[in-house]
Design an enzyme around this catalytic site. Structure first.
Site, PDB file in Angstrom:
ATOM      1  N   GLY A   1     -14.489   3.476   2.964  1.00 54.49           N
ATOM      2  CA  GLY A   1     -15.221   2.569   3.770  1.00 54.49           C
ATOM      3  C   GLY A   1     -14.384   1.130   3.966  1.00 54.49           C
TER       4      GLY A   1
ATOM      5  CB  CYS B   1       7.190  -5.643  -8.558  1.00 51.21           C
ATOM      6  SG  CYS B   1       8.915  -5.337  -8.376  1.00 51.21           S
TER       7      CYS B   1
END
Ligand SMILES: *Cc1c(COP(=O)(O)O)cnc(C)c1O
Length: 390
Positions: free
Chosen positions: A198, A323
Site C-alpha cells: 500500500g 550504508c
C-alpha cells in the site's frame, strides 16, 4: 523540502486518510462478528477486495490482504515451496530482487531447496533464454520482480509468464514498485502470485496484497483464526484495508496522468544530469523504466556524502550504497548490472511522484552540480584521475 524518495515510501493521499478515519473511530467492530457493527466492516473489506481484484483483472477470492509487501513476498515463496516440495525443490529468481524475496530464498536454501539466481544485463534486464535454460524437471517456482526498486528497470513479465505456463511452473512476481503505477493484468501476463504494498502508491504503511490464482496450493504464513478464508490469520486491519482500497481506486483513476507527469520530469532530470555533470552513468534501462525512477552513478564520490549534502539543502533522495541499512556492502542490484564496487558506492536514486515539478528538478540539478564539484575536489581519487589524464 523537495521529496524525491517515492520508491522508499509515498505520502498517504488525503482522500485515503479520509476514507480510513471512520474505521479508527465509529466503525470499530470486529469484521468476524455477527452484529452489524462488525459485519458492516466485513462489507468494507470485501469492497476493497473487489477494487484490488478489478485493478489486476483477478477474481475477488484470489486477493488476500497482508501487512505489507515483505509479508506478501515471504508468504508467496515459503507457502509455494512447502506445498510443492513433493514435486521438486528448485526455485528460479534473480540477483536483483528485493531482500524480502532474496532472504526468503536464502531461508528456503537452509530448508533444503535449491535456488538459481539469474543475472541481469547492464540495464538490469533478465534474459528469457537464460531463464528458460535454467528450468529443470524439479523447478516449482519462478519469482521475478515486475520492476526494480533501485534502478527502475521493468522486466519482460509477459515473456516470463509465457515460459512458466509452457513448462507448468508457477510464476510469482514482486510487483511492489509497479502496482498502482503501471497497468497489470494477471490473466494476460500469466501471473500466478503477485505481491503489492500500500505505501508505495499513496496508501497506508503496513498494508499489502498477495494475489494467489485459484488452484494454486499455498498454505498460511500466519496461523491462527479463520480470517482471509483460512489463509491469513489475525483480526483484519480494517482501516488499513479500507485505505489500501481507496489508494487502489485513486491509482486506477489517475495512473495515466501521473505516469505522464513523472516521465516528463524524469526524462528532464536525466537529460540535464547527463548533459551537465561529467563522469556519470545512468543506471537501469533508458525506456523500459518506471515513470518516476532516476538512478545515476557518479565517479569519485560516495553516494552517502551526496545524500547528506542534499539533505542539508532540503532534498530527499536515496543511495544504492547500502550504508543506510547499516552495511558497508554496495547495492547488490548495481553490482549485478556490472558496476564496480566504487561505482556502486557513488550512486544516487531520485524517485518521483506526480507532485514533483520541472522547477524542483532544476533546483536539484543545480544543487547536485555544486555538491559533486565540492566532493570531487576533496577526493584523492579524482586528483589521481586528473593527474593521470594530463
Ligand atoms: C518496498 C518494497 C518491498 C517491501 O514492501 P513493504 O510493504 O515495505 O514491506 C518489497 N519489494 C519491493 C520491490 C519494494 O520496493
Amino acid at each position: 523540502m523537495i521529496y524525491m524518495d517515492n520508491a522508499a515510501t509515498t505520502r498517504t493521499a488525503p482522500e485515503v486518510v479520509q476514507a480510513m478515519m471512520p474505521y479508527f473511530s465509529e466503525h470499530y467492530g470486529n469484521p468476524s462478528a455477527i452484529y452489524s457493527l462488525g459485519s458492516s466492516n466485513r462489507k468494507a473489506i470485501n469492497e476493497a477486495r473487489r477494487t484490488v481484484a478489478s485493478f489486476l483483472g483477478a477474481k475477488q477470492e484470489e486477493i488476500y490482504f497482508t501487512a505489507g509487501g515483505s509479508e506478501a513476498d515471504n508468504w508467496a515463496l515459503k507457502a509455494v515451496a512447502e506445498a510443492y516440495a513433493g514435486r521438486g525443490k528448485h526455485i528460479i529468481t534473480t540477483k536483483i530482487e528485493h531482500h524480502a524475496v532474496l532472504h526468503s530464498c536464502e531461508y528456503l536454501e537452509k530448508q533444503g531447496f535449491e535456488v538459481t539466481y539469474l543475472g541481469v544485463d547492464r540495464d538490469g534486464l533478465v534474459d528469457l533464454g537464460e531463464l528458460e535454460a535454467a528450468i529443470r524437471p524439479d523447478t516449482i517456482l519462478i519469482s521475478v520482480m515486475f520492476a526494480n526498486n533501485e534502478i527502475g528497470t521493468i522486466e519482460p513479465i509477459g515473456g516470463i509468464g509465457d515460459i512458466a505456463r509452457k513448462h507448468g511452473i508457477l510464476f510469482h512476481t514482486d510487483a511492489v514498485q509497479a502496482f498502482g503505477h503501471l497497468p497489470i493484468d494477471v490473466e494476460e501476463l500469466h501471473i500466478d502470485l503477485l505481491s503489492a504494498s500500500g505505501h508505495k502508491f499513496n496508501g497506508p504503511k503496513g498494508t499489502g496484497v498477495l494475489y494467489i490464482r485459484t488452484g494454486v496450493k499455498a498454505g498460511s504464513l500466519i496461523h491462527g483464526g479463520a480470517q482471509e478464508r483460512n489463509r491469513r490469520a489475525g483480526t483484519e486491519n480494517v482501516p488499513g484495508i479500507v485505505g489500501l482500497g481507496a489508494a487502489v481506486a485513486r491509482a486506477a483513476a489517475t495512473m495515466e496522468e501521473r505516469a505522464a507527469k513523472e516521465t516528463a520530469v524524469r526524462d528532464y532530470l536525466i537529460g540535464r544530469i547527463e548533459a551537465e555533470i561529467p563522469y556519470c552513468r545512468l543506471n537501469g534501462h533508458r525506456t523500459k523504466r518506471l515513470p518516476g525512477n532516476v538512478n545515476f552513478s557518479f565517479q569519485f564520490v560516495e553516494g552517502e556524502s551526496v545524500l547528506i549534502m542534499l539533505d542539508m539543502k532540503g532534498i530527499c533522495g536515496s543511495s544504492g550504497s547500502a550504508c543506510t541499512s547499516g552495511s558497508l556492502d554496495p547495492s547488490h542490484v548495481l553490482l549485478a548490472t556490472g558496476l564496480k564496487h566504487e561505482e556502486a558506492h557513488g550512486s544516487l536514486r531520485l524517485s518521483l511522484s506526480e507532485e514533483n515539478t520541472v522547477e524542483e528538478a532544476d533546483i536539484v540539478v543545480e544543487e547536485l552540480k555544486g555538491i559533486l564539484t565540492k566532493l570531487r575536489n576533496m577526493s584523492p581519487l579524482y586528483e589521481d584521475f586528473l593527474k593521470g589524464r594530463n
